[in-house]
Design a protein around this motif. Structure first.
Motif, PDB file in Angstrom:
ATOM      1  N   TYR A  10     -21.163  -0.625  -1.202  1.00 22.07           N
ATOM      2  CA  TYR A  10     -20.024  -0.109  -0.222  1.00 22.07           C
ATOM      3  C   TYR A  10     -20.860   0.063   1.145  1.00 22.07           C
ATOM      4  O   TYR A  10     -20.253   1.014   1.977  1.00 22.07           O
ATOM      5  CB  TYR A  10     -19.269   0.824  -0.443  1.00 22.07           C
ATOM      6  N   TYR A  56      -2.589   1.550  -7.110  1.00 19.46           N
ATOM      7  CA  TYR A  56      -1.288   1.249  -7.691  1.00 19.46           C
ATOM      8  C   TYR A  56      -1.559   1.051  -9.187  1.00 19.46           C
ATOM      9  O   TYR A  56      -1.068   1.385 -10.067  1.00 19.46           O
ATOM     10  CB  TYR A  56      -0.587   0.506  -6.990  1.00 19.46           C
ATOM     11  N   THR A  57      -2.416   0.168  -9.382  1.00 22.33           N
ATOM     12  CA  THR A  57      -2.787  -0.142 -10.788  1.00 22.33           C
ATOM     13  C   THR A  57      -3.096   0.757 -11.662  1.00 22.33           C
ATOM     14  O   THR A  57      -2.506   0.937 -12.638  1.00 22.33           O
ATOM     15  CB  THR A  57      -4.236  -1.412 -10.968  1.00 22.33           C
ATOM     16  N   GLU A  78     -11.923   8.419  -9.967  1.00 21.83           N
ATOM     17  CA  GLU A  78     -11.660   7.553  -8.684  1.00 21.83           C
ATOM     18  C   GLU A  78     -12.905   7.950  -7.846  1.00 21.83           C
ATOM     19  O   GLU A  78     -13.130   9.134  -7.696  1.00 21.83           O
ATOM     20  CB  GLU A  78     -10.236   8.195  -7.872  1.00 21.83           C
ATOM     21  N   ARG A  79     -13.527   6.832  -7.311  1.00 19.10           N
ATOM     22  CA  ARG A  79     -14.535   7.026  -6.476  1.00 19.10           C
ATOM     23  C   ARG A  79     -14.504   7.966  -5.335  1.00 19.10           C
ATOM     24  O   ARG A  79     -15.376   8.762  -4.990  1.00 19.10           O
ATOM     25  CB  ARG A  79     -15.215   5.780  -6.208  1.00 19.10           C
ATOM     26  N   SER A  87      -4.241   0.447  -1.578  1.00 16.17           N
ATOM     27  CA  SER A  87      -3.162   1.041  -1.863  1.00 16.17           C
ATOM     28  C   SER A  87      -2.753   1.928  -0.672  1.00 16.17           C
ATOM     29  O   SER A  87      -1.522   2.336  -0.955  1.00 16.17           O
ATOM     30  CB  SER A  87      -3.221   1.540  -3.148  1.00 16.17           C
ATOM     31  N   ASN A  90      -2.419  -1.003   2.936  1.00 22.18           N
ATOM     32  CA  ASN A  90      -1.710  -2.337   3.084  1.00 22.18           C
ATOM     33  C   ASN A  90      -0.544  -2.251   4.132  1.00 22.18           C
ATOM     34  O   ASN A  90      -0.312  -1.146   4.778  1.00 22.18           O
ATOM     35  CB  ASN A  90      -1.318  -2.722   1.553  1.00 22.18           C
ATOM     36  N   GLY A  91      -0.003  -3.297   4.316  1.00 22.04           N
ATOM     37  CA  GLY A  91       1.271  -3.588   5.004  1.00 22.04           C
ATOM     38  C   GLY A  91       2.416  -2.806   4.608  1.00 22.04           C
ATOM     39  O   GLY A  91       3.599  -2.405   5.352  1.00 22.04           O
ATOM     40  N   PHE A  93       4.518  -3.892   2.184  1.00 20.15           N
ATOM     41  CA  PHE A  93       5.581  -4.734   1.701  1.00 20.15           C
ATOM     42  C   PHE A  93       5.664  -4.818   0.258  1.00 20.15           C
ATOM     43  O   PHE A  93       4.813  -5.412  -0.298  1.00 20.15           O
ATOM     44  CB  PHE A  93       5.466  -6.236   2.250  1.00 20.15           C
ATOM     45  N   LEU A 228     -17.475   5.477 -10.976  1.00 17.43           N
ATOM     46  CA  LEU A 228     -18.171   5.203 -12.266  1.00 17.43           C
ATOM     47  C   LEU A 228     -19.467   4.205 -11.924  1.00 17.43           C
ATOM     48  O   LEU A 228     -19.460   3.658 -10.896  1.00 17.43           O
ATOM     49  CB  LEU A 228     -17.400   4.126 -12.888  1.00 17.43           C
ATOM     50  N   LEU A 367      -9.189  -6.890  -0.534  1.00 21.76           N
ATOM     51  CA  LEU A 367      -8.147  -7.451  -1.522  1.00 21.76           C
ATOM     52  C   LEU A 367      -8.944  -8.113  -2.717  1.00 21.76           C
ATOM     53  O   LEU A 367     -10.341  -8.433  -2.484  1.00 21.76           O
ATOM     54  CB  LEU A 367      -7.617  -8.818  -0.806  1.00 21.76           C
ATOM     55  N   GLY A 394      -3.570 -10.394  -2.267  1.00 28.52           N
ATOM     56  CA  GLY A 394      -3.177  -9.879  -1.133  1.00 28.52           C
ATOM     57  C   GLY A 394      -1.713  -9.501  -1.269  1.00 28.52           C
ATOM     58  O   GLY A 394      -0.968  -8.927  -0.321  1.00 28.52           O
ATOM     59  N   HIS A 395      -1.081  -9.536  -2.457  1.00 24.84           N
ATOM     60  CA  HIS A 395       0.196  -9.256  -2.604  1.00 24.84           C
ATOM     61  C   HIS A 395       0.534  -8.194  -3.817  1.00 24.84           C
ATOM     62  O   HIS A 395       1.414  -8.520  -4.521  1.00 24.84           O
ATOM     63  CB  HIS A 395       1.108 -10.598  -2.977  1.00 24.84           C
ATOM     64  N   GLY A 396      -0.186  -7.333  -3.896  1.00 22.94           N
ATOM     65  CA  GLY A 396      -0.210  -6.298  -5.248  1.00 22.94           C
ATOM     66  C   GLY A 396       0.800  -5.241  -4.956  1.00 22.94           C
ATOM     67  O   GLY A 396       0.811  -4.197  -5.789  1.00 22.94           O
ATOM     68  N   VAL A 397       1.431  -5.047  -3.886  1.00 23.94           N
ATOM     69  CA  VAL A 397       2.484  -3.609  -3.766  1.00 23.94           C
ATOM     70  C   VAL A 397       3.324  -3.709  -4.952  1.00 23.94           C
ATOM     71  O   VAL A 397       3.205  -2.516  -5.806  1.00 23.94           O
ATOM     72  CB  VAL A 397       2.972  -3.441  -2.389  1.00 23.94           C
TER      73      VAL A 397
HETATM   74  C1  LIG Z   1      -4.702  -4.760   5.165  1.00 25.63           C
HETATM   75  C2  LIG Z   1      -3.941  -4.875   3.826  1.00 25.63           C
HETATM   76  C3  LIG Z   1      -2.771  -5.131   3.751  1.00 25.63           C
HETATM   77  C4  LIG Z   1      -2.075  -5.665   2.533  1.00 25.63           C
HETATM   78  N1  LIG Z   1      -0.807  -5.746   2.784  1.00 25.63           N
HETATM   79  C5  LIG Z   1       0.071  -6.000   1.629  1.00 25.63           C
HETATM   80  C6  LIG Z   1       1.589  -6.138   1.711  1.00 25.63           C
HETATM   81  O1  LIG Z   1       2.009  -5.777   2.556  1.00 25.63           O
HETATM   82  N2  LIG Z   1       2.133  -6.315   0.413  1.00 25.63           N
HETATM   83  C7  LIG Z   1       1.670  -6.229  -0.653  1.00 25.63           C
HETATM   84  O2  LIG Z   1       2.251  -6.657  -1.763  1.00 25.63           O
HETATM   85  N3  LIG Z   1       0.090  -6.371  -0.890  1.00 25.63           N
HETATM   86  C8  LIG Z   1      -0.558  -5.860   0.269  1.00 25.63           C
HETATM   87  N4  LIG Z   1      -1.780  -5.870   0.364  1.00 25.63           N
HETATM   88  C9  LIG Z   1      -2.592  -5.834  -1.095  1.00 25.63           C
HETATM   89  C10 LIG Z   1      -2.521  -4.467  -1.982  1.00 25.63           C
HETATM   90  O3  LIG Z   1      -2.726  -3.375  -1.085  1.00 25.63           O
HETATM   91  C11 LIG Z   1      -3.117  -4.477  -3.128  1.00 25.63           C
HETATM   92  O4  LIG Z   1      -3.005  -5.752  -4.082  1.00 25.63           O
HETATM   93  C12 LIG Z   1      -2.940  -3.469  -4.240  1.00 25.63           C
HETATM   94  O5  LIG Z   1      -3.027  -2.207  -3.272  1.00 25.63           O
HETATM   95  C13 LIG Z   1      -3.931  -3.214  -5.104  1.00 25.63           C
HETATM   96  O6  LIG Z   1      -4.029  -2.256  -5.828  1.00 25.63           O
HETATM   97  P1  LIG Z   1      -5.208  -1.788  -6.950  1.00 25.63           P
HETATM   98  O7  LIG Z   1      -4.896  -0.357  -7.228  1.00 25.63           O
HETATM   99  O8  LIG Z   1      -5.194  -2.891  -7.813  1.00 25.63           O
HETATM  100  O9  LIG Z   1      -6.452  -1.465  -5.929  1.00 25.63           O
HETATM  101  P2  LIG Z   1      -6.888  -0.416  -4.938  1.00 25.63           P
HETATM  102  O10 LIG Z   1      -5.776   0.113  -4.150  1.00 25.63           O
HETATM  103  O11 LIG Z   1      -7.955  -1.290  -4.080  1.00 25.63           O
HETATM  104  O12 LIG Z   1      -7.751   0.512  -5.905  1.00 25.63           O
HETATM  105  C14 LIG Z   1      -8.918   0.381  -6.368  1.00 25.63           C
HETATM  106  C15 LIG Z   1      -9.302   1.833  -6.559  1.00 25.63           C
HETATM  107  O13 LIG Z   1     -10.734   1.776  -7.219  1.00 25.63           O
HETATM  108  C16 LIG Z   1     -11.454   2.696  -6.437  1.00 25.63           C
HETATM  109  N5  LIG Z   1     -12.883   2.531  -7.072  1.00 25.63           N
HETATM  110  C17 LIG Z   1     -13.763   1.295  -6.479  1.00 25.63           C
HETATM  111  N6  LIG Z   1     -14.981   1.434  -7.215  1.00 25.63           N
HETATM  112  C18 LIG Z   1     -14.956   2.396  -7.957  1.00 25.63           C
HETATM  113  C19 LIG Z   1     -15.816   3.053  -8.925  1.00 25.63           C
HETATM  114  N7  LIG Z   1     -17.118   2.581  -9.025  1.00 25.63           N
HETATM  115  N8  LIG Z   1     -15.530   4.266  -9.718  1.00 25.63           N
HETATM  116  C20 LIG Z   1     -14.290   4.607  -9.328  1.00 25.63           C
HETATM  117  N9  LIG Z   1     -13.503   4.292  -8.534  1.00 25.63           N
HETATM  118  C21 LIG Z   1     -13.605   3.125  -7.812  1.00 25.63           C
HETATM  119  C22 LIG Z   1     -11.234   2.620  -5.087  1.00 25.63           C
HETATM  120  O14 LIG Z   1     -11.838   3.724  -4.332  1.00 25.63           O
HETATM  121  C23 LIG Z   1      -9.624   2.341  -5.073  1.00 25.63           C
HETATM  122  O15 LIG Z   1      -9.169   3.745  -4.754  1.00 25.63           O
HETATM  123  C24 LIG Z   1      -2.641  -5.577   1.464  1.00 25.63           C
HETATM  124  C25 LIG Z   1      -3.996  -5.168   1.391  1.00 25.63           C
HETATM  125  C26 LIG Z   1      -4.649  -4.915   2.331  1.00 25.63           C
HETATM  126  C27 LIG Z   1      -6.318  -4.602   2.392  1.00 25.63           C
END
Ligand SMILES: Cc1cc2nc3c(=O)[nH]c(=O)nc-3n(C[C@H](O)[C@H](O)[C@H](O)COP(=O)(O)OP(=O)(O)OC[C@H]3O[C@@H](n4cnc5c(N)ncnc54)[C@H](O)[C@@H]3O)c2cc1C
Length: 462
Positions: A10, A56-57, A78-79, A87, A90-91, A93, A228, A367, A394-397
């Motif tokens: 990172y 969110y996942t 969580e790191r 999460s 994002n926007g 949406f 992790l 993303l 880009g569409h994970g909300v």
């Molecule tokens: C600028 C931006 C705008 C966006 N706008 C939209 C929108 O409007 N609508 C939409 O549907 N989607 C949007 N997205 C996409 C959406 O935000 C993501 O698809 C969604 O948040 C994915 O969630 P997640 O939990 O899978 O991943 P993340 O939210 O990325 O969570 C992953 C987590 O893993 C943690 N992690 C990483 N490495 C480690 C490790 N080694 N050990 C422990 N923890 C770790 C991270 O700190 C993080 O908290 C946007 C994304 C961005 C960046």
């Protein structure tokens, strides 16, 4: 499977915590939450299900598992802090997009599967809305709907086809032009649009923290500040962190765009970066000048390099999209001055009446993007005890918040437990994803693809 953290994971992404342990917001949304980080994992522990990543996942999976079987011992590592990743940036949406719009999805998957995934996306939106309402999650939801706007003749024809297809498949969409378009936005740049009443907007960081609090209230143990650093998928699996070890019967990797830093899905889910600029709050007169004050719907342009924009509860404009960048060797970034400049120029061009409004915030996030832009859900490892959901492109909300509904029945079944309300396993569970060649071919290929998309937008006047 032996996953090890990449030695320079990172280097260019801001950490969630400063050296004295206080929370450092990266996005405007994160400035609106109070965060007292949960303590890190220390010593030796064991659990039924270990989830890595509190976006969110990870949170939706923990919540679904605990709601189904409160006796399960579920731990999240969580790191940084919950909502530090996409999460919390994002926007906001909650939209139906499954990687692509409906028309493109149907062109790629056929009508039957395209219709299925879009019905699943509407279920995902309804699920998120009911979670927010049932648990009174204070995340400023605005149930405004969403409009996709055309800016040129070619994209208007695309939207007309999308609209006809949506009707054929039974989805409620409204065609916007003239007065009906004016009810959403008064702006000569936009020729026409499609309005979908179901999607909604919210504050994504407040949503993340609200989900984290809900998970804790259901008995999930959340360890923040706990990366992790190594995973051994034995039976049980062993997860190593800087100060502790966790043994787990099942593991969920909920890392999305960060997975490649652990060398997981590193050739199939790429860390691509997307950016947003945000204005100061608009005055009432400025807001009225945009013609956006009546319905406040989240808006997006039907371009290749999309622009999406929305109002916050205090009437700032969040304007995002344009280029989404993959950096050389999969580096991670929160800031990209070139993209901020492009975004600000696009904002000024789109909203001529707001030329004196200043930009107060600029940020970005990671993303997870697959080659075909469709997400990837499934189970892997020699013992089939590692579950994952990622590649929302880009569409994970909406969909990442539904990941728990998709993954939890499979996790529970693997533990010999029933799921009370089983969501049918979607056809894309355990699908094959196409690997990309390594750098420099990957990097150059993505750059060439982005340049082609930009050129097409330019030629079409989109
Ligand atoms: C600028 C931006 C705008 C966006 N706008 C939209 C929108 O409007 N609508 C939409 O549907 N989607 C949007 N997205 C996409 C959406 O935000 C993501 O698809 C969604 O948040 C994915 O969630 P997640 O939990 O899978 O991943 P993340 O939210 O990325 O969570 C992953 C987590 O893993 C943690 N992690 C990483 N490495 C480690 C490790 N080694 N050990 C422990 N923890 C770790 C991270 O700190 C993080 O908290 C946007 C994304 C961005 C960046």
């Amino acid at each position: 499977m032996d996953l090890k953290l990449n030695p320079r994971p990172y280097t260019t992404a801001q950490s969630a915590l400063s050296e004295d342990g206080t929370f450092q917001p990266v996005s405007y949304w994160q400035e609106t939450i109070d965060v007292v980080p949960e303590p890190p994992l220390e010593g030796e522990h064991s659990c039924d299900v270990a989830i890595v990543g509190a976006g969110y996942t990870g949170l939706s999976t923990a919540i679904a598992l605990k709601k189904a079987h409160p006796e399960l011992d579920v731990v999240i590592l969580e790191r940084g802090v919950a909502g530090h990743g996409a999460s919390g940036r994002n926007g906001g949406f909650a939209s139906t997009l499954f990687g692509w719009d409906l028309l493109t999805t149907v062109n790629k998957l056929g009508k039957e599967k395209g219709g299925q995934v879009y019905r699943l996306m509407y279920d995902a939106i309804a699920h998120l809305r009911s979670t927010i309402e049932e648990h009174a999650i204070a995340c400023d939801p605005e149930y405004t709907g969403y409009a996709l706007l055309s800016t040129c003749a070619a994209r208007e024809r695309h939207l007309q086809k999308e609209y006809a297809l949506a009707h054929e498949l039974g989805f409620e969409h409204h065609w916007l032009e003239g007065d009906t378009l004016d009810e959403h936005i008064h702006n000569e740049q936009y020729r026409s649009g499609i309005f979908d009443p179901k999607p909604f907007i919210m504050n994504p960081a407040k949503l993340s923290r609200g989900l984290k609090d809900l998970a804790v209230s259901l008995g999930v143990k959340v360890y923040e500040q706990t990366p992790l650093i190594k995973l051994d998928d034995g039976d049980p699996a062993t997860l190593q962190t800087p100060d502790g070890t966790l043994q787990a019967k099942r593991v969920v990797l909920a890392l999305n765009g960060y997975a490649s830093a652990l060398n997981f899905q590193s050739s199939t889910v790429l860390p691509v970066h997307s950016y947003i600029v945000l204005t100061e709050p608009l005055t009432d007169a400025q807001l009225t000048s945009t013609g956006w004050h009546k319905n406040r719907a989240g808006l997006e342009t039907a371009r290749n390099l999309i622009h999406y924009f929305r109002l916050t509860v205090d009437n700032r404009v969040a304007f995002g999209g344009d280029d989404a960048d993959l950096y050389y060797h999969g580096a991670f970034r929160d800031h990209d001055p070139r993209i901020f400049t492009n975004l600000e120029a696009a904002f000024r061009k789109s909203f001529a009446t707001l030329k004196n409004v200043s930009i107060s915030h600029r940020w970005g996030g990671t993303l997870g993007v697959t080659l075909d832009m469709f997400p990837t859900f499934g189970c892997t490892g020699d013992r089939q005890n590692i579950f994952y959901a990622s590649g929302y492109s880009g569409h994970g909300v909406a969909l990442a918040n539904y990941a728990g509904q998709i993954l939890s029945p499979a996790i529970l079944a693997s533990l010999g437990l029933s799921a009370p309300e089983t969501t049918a396993t979607p056809f894309f569970y355990n699908r094959n994803t196409f690997p990309l060649p390594p750098d420099p071919i990957r990097y150059l290929g993505m750059k060439a693809y982005a340049a082609t998309l930009r050129l097409q937008d330019k030629i079409q006047g989109a």
